[in-house]
Design a protein around this motif. Structure first.
Motif, mmCIF file in Angstrom:
data_model
loop_
_atom_site.group_PDB
_atom_site.id
_atom_site.type_symbol
_atom_site.label_atom_id
_atom_site.label_comp_id
_atom_site.label_asym_id
_atom_site.label_seq_id
_atom_site.Cartn_x
_atom_site.Cartn_y
_atom_site.Cartn_z
ATOM 1 N N HIS A 31 0.807 -1.226 0.000
ATOM 2 C CA HIS A 31 0.000 0.000 0.000
ATOM 3 C C HIS A 31 0.843 1.281 0.000
ATOM 4 C CE1 HIS A 31 -3.491 2.498 0.561
ATOM 5 N NE2 HIS A 31 -2.949 3.030 1.648
ATOM 6 N N LYS A 33 3.824 1.738 -1.171
ATOM 7 C CA LYS A 33 4.795 1.818 -2.258
ATOM 8 C C LYS A 33 4.202 2.521 -3.472
ATOM 9 C CE LYS A 33 7.391 -2.302 -1.046
ATOM 10 N NZ LYS A 33 8.119 -3.434 -1.596
ATOM 11 N N PRO A 34 5.060 3.126 -4.288
ATOM 12 C CA PRO A 34 4.572 3.645 -5.575
ATOM 13 C C PRO A 34 4.023 2.497 -6.413
ATOM 14 C CG PRO A 34 6.797 4.439 -5.105
ATOM 15 C CD PRO A 34 6.472 3.411 -4.062
ATOM 16 N N LEU A 35 3.016 2.776 -7.217
ATOM 17 C CA LEU A 35 2.338 1.742 -8.000
ATOM 18 C C LEU A 35 3.321 0.918 -8.831
ATOM 19 C CD1 LEU A 35 -0.232 0.353 -8.941
ATOM 20 C CD2 LEU A 35 -0.461 2.129 -10.695
ATOM 21 N N GLU A 36 4.241 1.568 -9.523
ATOM 22 C CA GLU A 36 5.191 0.831 -10.371
ATOM 23 C C GLU A 36 6.026 -0.144 -9.546
ATOM 24 O OE1 GLU A 36 7.577 3.336 -12.861
ATOM 25 O OE2 GLU A 36 5.821 4.276 -13.773
ATOM 26 N N ALA A 38 5.159 -1.507 -6.618
ATOM 27 C CA ALA A 38 4.270 -2.567 -6.145
ATOM 28 C C ALA A 38 4.032 -3.596 -7.242
ATOM 29 C CB ALA A 38 2.948 -1.978 -5.651
ATOM 30 N N VAL A 39 3.769 -3.130 -8.452
ATOM 31 C CA VAL A 39 3.545 -4.045 -9.584
ATOM 32 C C VAL A 39 4.801 -4.868 -9.843
ATOM 33 C CG1 VAL A 39 3.135 -4.145 -12.078
ATOM 34 C CG2 VAL A 39 1.716 -2.672 -10.635
#
Length: 153
Positions: A31, A33-36, A38-39
């Motif tokens: 949650h 982390k930056p989206l990139e 995390a992905v």
């Protein structure tokens, strides 16, 4: 995080409850982390678990559990092909997956369910699905879990 706090499915047993707790813990870690990032973290873990390098800890093909962990495209692949044939299904020619892959087995189960009439399914249809579940994904997923427990002891 609101998704997990308001999750509508109730755990049917302690194992499900534990699994939901683990999913929520992973979601909490991702949650912030930056989206990139995390992905990327999810993609790396998926690759480690299911693809490799080397021997993945959780391969997704039934043959590997039935054939002593050595062979893809074993008897379960042919058994699933027969199930497909019996029900009038087949994998698309462009599919790059064997029929005994967990995802394919679950898609097959979903396709069987879609054939239920709008009213309640017959006892025969339900019995057939239970037999399929017992003969295919449940036995080998359970075998995977048993192996993990033996290794951890």
């Amino acid at each position: 995080m609101e998704f997990w706090d308001g999750f509508v499915l109730e755990a049917a047993n302690a194992q499900m409850e534990e699994a939901f707790d683990k999913l929520k813990a992973v979601a909490c870690k991702l949650h912030g982390k930056p989206l990139e990032q995390a992905v990327q973290d999810i993609a790396v873990e998926y690759t480690r678990l299911f693809i490799g390098p080397g021997t993945p800890p959780a391969p997704l093909w039934e043959s590997l559990y039935c054939e002593g962990g050595r062979y893809l495209f074993g008897q379960p692949t042919f058994d699933m092909r027969e199930e497909f044939r019996k029900h009038g299904f087949r994998l698309n020619e462009t599919a790059k997956q064997f029929e005994d892959h967990l995802g394919v087995e679950l898609l097959f189960l979903g396709a069987m369910s879609e054939r239920f009439p709008q009213a309640a399914p017959s006892a025969e249809a339900i019995t057939e699905q239970i037999a399929f579940l017992d003969a295919h994904p449940l036995w080998w997923v359970g075998e995977r879990r048993s192996r993990r427990r033996r290794v951890q002891r």
